[in-house]
Scaffold this active site. Structure first.
Site, PDB file in Angstrom:
ATOM      1  N   CYS A 188     -26.947 -16.283  -1.915  1.00 64.11           N
ATOM      2  CA  CYS A 188     -27.074 -15.248  -3.113  1.00 64.11           C
ATOM      3  C   CYS A 188     -28.959 -14.861  -3.693  1.00 64.11           C
ATOM      4  O   CYS A 188     -29.567 -15.674  -2.574  1.00 64.11           O
ATOM      5  CB  CYS A 188     -26.792 -16.445  -4.937  1.00 64.11           C
ATOM      6  SG  CYS A 188     -25.278 -16.966  -4.351  1.00 64.11           S
ATOM      7  N   ASP A 192      -8.209   2.219  -1.334  1.00 62.77           N
ATOM      8  CA  ASP A 192      -9.375   1.191  -0.969  1.00 62.77           C
ATOM      9  C   ASP A 192      -9.539   1.156  -0.099  1.00 62.77           C
ATOM     10  O   ASP A 192      -9.068   0.150   0.873  1.00 62.77           O
ATOM     11  CB  ASP A 192      -8.059  -0.339  -2.116  1.00 62.77           C
ATOM     12  CG  ASP A 192      -9.091  -1.265  -2.019  1.00 62.77           C
ATOM     13  OD1 ASP A 192     -10.183  -0.998  -1.859  1.00 62.77           O
ATOM     14  OD2 ASP A 192      -8.603  -2.067  -2.308  1.00 62.77           O
ATOM     15  N   CYS A 221     -28.354 -22.405  -8.759  1.00 60.69           N
ATOM     16  CA  CYS A 221     -27.721 -23.635  -7.484  1.00 60.69           C
ATOM     17  C   CYS A 221     -29.208 -24.369  -6.971  1.00 60.69           C
ATOM     18  O   CYS A 221     -30.748 -23.963  -6.947  1.00 60.69           O
ATOM     19  CB  CYS A 221     -27.563 -22.789  -6.976  1.00 60.69           C
ATOM     20  SG  CYS A 221     -27.283 -22.810  -5.560  1.00 60.69           S
ATOM     21  N   CYS A 229     -31.011 -20.719   0.682  1.00 63.29           N
ATOM     22  CA  CYS A 229     -29.620 -20.154   0.632  1.00 63.29           C
ATOM     23  C   CYS A 229     -29.548 -18.950   0.954  1.00 63.29           C
ATOM     24  O   CYS A 229     -29.975 -17.808   0.428  1.00 63.29           O
ATOM     25  CB  CYS A 229     -28.235 -20.804  -0.312  1.00 63.29           C
ATOM     26  SG  CYS A 229     -26.693 -20.667   0.374  1.00 63.29           S
ATOM     27  N   CYS A 272     -16.325  -0.258  -1.780  1.00 59.99           N
ATOM     28  CA  CYS A 272     -16.973  -1.806  -1.273  1.00 59.99           C
ATOM     29  C   CYS A 272     -18.323  -1.191  -0.626  1.00 59.99           C
ATOM     30  O   CYS A 272     -19.072  -1.754  -0.781  1.00 59.99           O
ATOM     31  CB  CYS A 272     -16.151  -2.750  -0.420  1.00 59.99           C
ATOM     32  SG  CYS A 272     -16.160  -1.943   1.443  1.00 59.99           S
ATOM     33  N   PHE A 283      -4.837   2.416   2.446  1.00 62.42           N
ATOM     34  CA  PHE A 283      -5.203   0.666   2.862  1.00 62.42           C
ATOM     35  C   PHE A 283      -4.617  -0.310   2.042  1.00 62.42           C
ATOM     36  O   PHE A 283      -5.448  -0.820   0.791  1.00 62.42           O
ATOM     37  CB  PHE A 283      -6.599   1.332   2.986  1.00 62.42           C
ATOM     38  CG  PHE A 283      -7.275   2.416   3.712  1.00 62.42           C
ATOM     39  CD1 PHE A 283      -7.893   2.112   4.405  1.00 62.42           C
ATOM     40  CD2 PHE A 283      -7.286   3.742   2.473  1.00 62.42           C
ATOM     41  CE1 PHE A 283      -8.074   2.886   5.472  1.00 62.42           C
ATOM     42  CE2 PHE A 283      -8.069   4.631   3.435  1.00 62.42           C
ATOM     43  CZ  PHE A 283      -7.894   4.405   5.185  1.00 62.42           C
ATOM     44  N   ASN A 300      -1.482  -5.581  -3.385  1.00 66.05           N
ATOM     45  CA  ASN A 300      -2.554  -6.210  -5.000  1.00 66.05           C
ATOM     46  C   ASN A 300      -2.348  -4.856  -5.819  1.00 66.05           C
ATOM     47  O   ASN A 300      -2.145  -5.181  -6.957  1.00 66.05           O
ATOM     48  CB  ASN A 300      -4.173  -6.232  -4.265  1.00 66.05           C
ATOM     49  CG  ASN A 300      -4.682  -6.769  -5.769  1.00 66.05           C
ATOM     50  OD1 ASN A 300      -4.841  -8.045  -5.994  1.00 66.05           O
ATOM     51  ND2 ASN A 300      -5.864  -6.257  -5.797  1.00 66.05           N
ATOM     52  N   GLN A 319      -8.972 -10.411  -3.030  1.00 60.86           N
ATOM     53  CA  GLN A 319     -10.319 -10.549  -3.356  1.00 60.86           C
ATOM     54  C   GLN A 319     -11.121 -11.880  -4.064  1.00 60.86           C
ATOM     55  O   GLN A 319     -10.222 -12.427  -3.903  1.00 60.86           O
ATOM     56  CB  GLN A 319     -10.287  -9.684  -4.760  1.00 60.86           C
ATOM     57  CG  GLN A 319     -10.093  -8.087  -3.636  1.00 60.86           C
ATOM     58  CD  GLN A 319     -11.296  -7.181  -3.717  1.00 60.86           C
ATOM     59  OE1 GLN A 319     -12.284  -7.756  -3.775  1.00 60.86           O
ATOM     60  NE2 GLN A 319     -10.737  -5.749  -3.210  1.00 60.86           N
ATOM     61  N   ASN A 321      -2.456   3.799  11.239  1.00 60.59           N
ATOM     62  CA  ASN A 321      -3.627   4.020  11.463  1.00 60.59           C
ATOM     63  C   ASN A 321      -4.185   4.744  10.577  1.00 60.59           C
ATOM     64  O   ASN A 321      -3.961   6.043  11.323  1.00 60.59           O
ATOM     65  CB  ASN A 321      -3.923   4.185  12.966  1.00 60.59           C
ATOM     66  CG  ASN A 321      -5.502   3.822  13.046  1.00 60.59           C
ATOM     67  OD1 ASN A 321      -6.549   3.528  12.020  1.00 60.59           O
ATOM     68  ND2 ASN A 321      -6.173   3.906  14.331  1.00 60.59           N
TER      69      ASN A 321
END
EC number: 2.1.1.190
Length: 438
Positions: free
Chosen positions: A90, A367, A81, A87, A393, A298, A303, A269, A346
């Site tokens: 990344c 997830d 890049c 930036c 995550c 979740f 997906n 995703q 919830n």
């Protein structure tokens, strides 16, 4: 006469050191040690020696940056890049992709071993290191001096934008839009009053969501429509509410034999290739049979749920965002799947009285978002599934929630590092737990 003395401002002298990095943390920072203190040095790779200046110093650790590189690692590569180092998108393009994946995998292994007492070397799921990003959100700023709209990501440690000429982590179809979009937006009458821009690459083509602060003039709407037609874009506009489609087809993507329609504001995703591998690995770990009932917590817009429904007797999906539940229900119906049921609940509250909670399940997948799933872990143990797959995550909350399963009679048997965001410090993971009673 009284005299008052005002001392001169003290100037803090930043330390300059020569250090050698011994490791790379999960965020891409070189790790060195100096007089018993751990140093985190951005831009430094293991084995490299450098002159560094400390930018932050605490009792047990310090942070710094390289001012002069004395020796080079063979794992140092030239960033692809042109904006690397400026930036903020990344942080690790200077490191070979194998080194990035190794450091993330080792960080996950160390964390899980320390917090759970189970030491498992993670398998790595990865895709191409460039051209992987099918979704991105860009800031827009009007530059008074040039009279142009700057389109880009934030600079590292700054609110200023980097005017992107290229972004090689974007899917090529999206990267090709950057410069033409800058020209188009700079010609609008509303160029001073634009919010931000989102680009998404669906399986049926790219889409653009432009958020604007004031109603657009007819000429601006016509200019944007002409640009979208010329580039094969689906165009959405938003003045603060839900995006409204002005031109093109509603987006969708396919996963494991299912077509998933989605709205621009829905979560999908970012990395399509890693997502496909992740879903496939989760299905393999769960080893779902045709007579089994599966719970997907979740679940988003389906997906995992829809691929699971093609294997199981019955699947229940639970999600806290009502719009995603509606999308998931439509997706199940459009794919002819009648053995799946969705609940809007919830999952951060007491789940024991929720409609789905009294049902029995053989396998469970969850997830959650970064906060993890502390509200449902005890109930998962009470449901006593034979297998649980936890997609995360945030490895810190994965490690925390894992302890509930381990204390409830489950064994951590498999671990996976998902390199969903190459060249960044983001680490995603997936773990398999099996009942010790099997």
């Amino acid at each position: 006469m009284a005299q008052f003395y005002t001392p001169g401002r003290r100037t803090a002298t930043r330390k300059i050191l020569i250090v050698t990095a011994t490791d790379l943390d999960a965020f891409g920072q070189g790790v060195a040690r100096e007089q018993g203190k751990t140093l985190f040095i951005s831009g430094l790779l293991p084995g490299e020696q450098a002159e560094v200046i400390l930018s932050e110093e605490k009792r047990h650790f310090a942070r710094g940056r390289v001012t002069r590189l004395i020796s080079h690692s063979p794992q140092r590569v030239a960033p692809r890049c042109p904006h690397a180092g400026v930036c903020g998108g990344c942080q690790q393009q200077h490191a070979a992709i194998a080194l990035q994946q190794q450091s993330k995998s080792q960080a996950l292994q160390r964390l899980m071993a320390r917090e759970t007492g189970v030491d498992i070397a993670p398998q790595v799921i990865a895709g191409e290191p460039y051209g992987y990003r099918r979704r991105a959100r860009f800031g827009l700023q009007f530059n008074v001096k040039t009279q142009r709209v700057v389109l880009g990501f934030r600079q590292a440690a700054s609110n200023d934008l980097v005017a992107l000429k290229a972004c090689p982590v974007l899917a090529p179809a999206l990267e090709a839009l950057l410069l033409p979009l800058g020209e188009c937006l700079s010609a609008l009458r509303a160029r001073r009053r634009l919010g931000h821009l989102e680009l998404v690459l669906a399986d049926n083509g790219p889409l653009m969501v432009l958020r604007h602060l004031d109603p657009l003039s007819l000429s601006d709407r016509e200019a944007l429509s002409a640009f979208a037609r010329q580039r094969g874009l689906t165009l959405y506009l938003s003045d603060g509410g839900a995006p409204q489609r002005l031109l093109g087809e509603a987006p969708y993507y396919q996963i494991d034999g299912s077509r998933l329609d989605f709205n621009p504001q829905d979560f999908i995703q970012v990395n399509a290739a890693v997502n496909a591998q992740m879903v496939g690995q989760a299905l393999a770990w769960l080893d779902v049979r045709a007579d089994e009932r599966v719970l997907d917590l979740f679940c988003g817009m389906g997906n995992f749920t829809l691929p699971l429904a093609r294997l199981a007797l019955r699947v229940v999906g639970v999600e806290g965002v009502p719009g995603l539940v509606a999308t998931a229900q439509n997706n199940a119906r459009n794919n002819g799947l009648s053995n799946v049921e969705f609940f809007h609940q919830n999952l951060e509250e007491d789940v024991t009285r929720q409609a789905w909670a009294s049902q029995g399940f053989d396998k469970i997948l969850l997830d959650p978002a970064r906060a993890g799933a502390p509200g449902v872990m005890q109930h998962i143990v009470r449901l006593a599934p034979r297998r649980v797959v936890y997609v995360s995550c945030n490895p810190t909350t994965l490690a925390r929630d894992s302890q509930t399963l381990l204390q409830g009679g489950y064994r951590l048997t498999r671990l996976c590092m998902l390199d969903m965001f190459p060249h960044t410090g983001h680490l995603e993971s997936m773990a398999l737990f099996e009942s010790a009673a099997q």
